[in-house]
Design an enzyme around this catalytic site. Structure first.
Site: not given
Ligand SMILES: Cc1cc2nc3c(=O)[nH]c(=O)nc-3n(C[C@H](O)[C@H](O)[C@H](O)COP(=O)(O)O)c2cc1C
Length: 380
Positions: A125, A242, A266, A269
């Site tokens: 990040y 990303k 993401h 989220r």
């Molecule tokens: C608990 C959690 C923490 C995450 N932390 C990051 C992160 O630090 N950096 C990032 O690029 N994506 C993060 N993500 C997003 C994931 O890389 C990814 O884009 C996303 O979870 C994909 O969708 P899905 O959970 O439906 O497979 C996070 C996702 C979750 C569930």
């Protein structure tokens, strides 16, 4: 059978709500979270008959690395729910299944190295603290990470109301009642060294009120293309942006020197009401126009999802919640079992479609439900 549904259910049963929701939750009304799944239902796979397919190969090549399946573990800062050890376990589990991982920026890379696991793709990040950002890039380079993912979708945190309702803090701090409701978790908490993982975070990144305040304080919220170019100059190796959903951003990323992009909402989220990543994939693939690799994540839970993504032009997919549940409930073996299950599902799906190699998946392999695509509003 370690299907996504089974491990999600296991995590729901075993973990305190505050920990489960920190993984499962989406932003606002979770529209995008639901969309990410629902969009896959509107893509049909077209079987072709009598094609003499005897063996199926799911192998892919990504920036010089071969993987047995086009499925990678995506970046996730999950020390607080699964412990720092989870990262080493994830790498071990993925390596055993013949694929690789992208690590979180929060991951202490040196701690993973101590466990004897070579880090694979790194993740970053943009932080307000430029020196720290530079240090993370240098560490990833020194440790031999073979690609860097820059996530630009989180200048501030998404409004995750489950976390608000649960009183989640950043970093996560459990209350006695959270643990008492799930005694199984207590063993996990102690054995996975979670207390220490949390303690480390508390010292380094003190929370300021709600979870999003802390992110705003740490992340460079006014990030721009100049910052991407700054990373590009420093990082010697493949760079992937990303969080891309707009085709214009896909094109701009390769023009700024990225070797690839990750189409991602993401996991629902961040920006709620964003489209499902899979819905935007074809437009981004067209905009990138062969100048870089296009990967996709968000909502991938099944082999059929992976096959649909490849047919729409993705080179590979990343898992989010799926691998997090797997590591939370089964450690390294849980990861291997999940990836092995997906490998079986992808191969089986391709065989049923009469496709022997992932390179042969393309527009002819699928149909999109008409009338559901996102259309641009006509210019005024
Ligand atoms: C608990 C959690 C923490 C995450 N932390 C990051 C992160 O630090 N950096 C990032 O690029 N994506 C993060 N993500 C997003 C994931 O890389 C990814 O884009 C996303 O979870 C994909 O969708 P899905 O959970 O439906 O497979 C996070 C996702 C979750 C569930």
């Amino acid at each position: 059978m370690d299907t996504y549904r089974a491990i999600e259910e296991r995590a729901r049963r075993r973990f305190p709500r505050i920990a489960f929701d920190a993984v499962a939750g989406g932003a606002d009304d979770e529209v995008t979270l639901r969309r990410n799944r629902a969009a896959f239902d509107d893509i049909a796979l077209i079987p072709r008959l009598l094609r003499g397919v005897e063996e199926v190969s799911t192998e892919v090549e990504l920036f010089g690395q071969r993987a047995r399946t086009p499925v990678l573990l995506g970046p996730a800062g999950i020390s607080v729910v699964a412990g720092n050890r989870a990262f080493g376990e994830a790498i071990r589990g993925a390596t055993a299944a013949g694929t690789f991982t992208a690590l979180s920026a929060f991951l202490p890379l040196d701690a993973v190295a101590r466990e004897g696991e070579p880090p694979q793709w790194a993740h970053l990040y943009l932080l307000r603290d430029r020196d720290e950002t530079r240090r993370r890039i240098e560490t990833a380079q020194r440790r031999g990470c073979s690609a860097l993912i820059l996530t630009a979708a989180a200048p501030v945190n998404g409004n995750r109301e489950r976390e608000l309702r649960n009183g989640t803090t950043f970093p996560l701090q459990l209350r006695v009642r959270d643990v008492l409701r799930r005694p199984w978790w207590l063993g996990e908490y102690l054995s996975r060294d979670l207390a220490r993982s949390m303690g480390e975070r508390v010292r380094r990144e003190p929370a300021q009120g709600g979870p999003w305040d802390a992110v705003r304080k740490i992340h460079l919220s006014g990030q721009s293309w100049d910052d991407l170019r700054w990373v590009r100059e420093m990082w010697d190796g493949p760079l992937l942006l990303k969080g891309v959903l707009a085709p214009e951003d896909g094109a701009a990323a390769v023009e700024a020197g990225c070797e690839g992009v990750i189409v991602s909402s993401h996991g629902g989220r961040q920006l709620d009401s964003a489209p499902a990543a899979i819905e935007m994939l074809p437009e981004v693939v067209a905009a990138v126009a062969g100048r870089g690799r296009v990967l996709v994540d968000s909502g991938i839970t099944r082999g059929t999802d992976v096959v649909k993504a490849l047919a729409l032009g993705a080179s590979a997919v990343l898992l989010g919640k799926a691998w997090i549940y797997a590591v939370m409930t089964g450690g390294a073996d849980g990861i291997t079992r999940l990836l092995t299950q997906l490998e079986y599902e992808i191969g089986n799906t391709m065989h049923l479609m009469g496709v022997g190699d992932v390179a042969d998946l393309g527009p002819d392999s699928i149909r999109l439900r008409a009338g559901r695509a996102w259309e641009r509003v006509a210019p005024r």
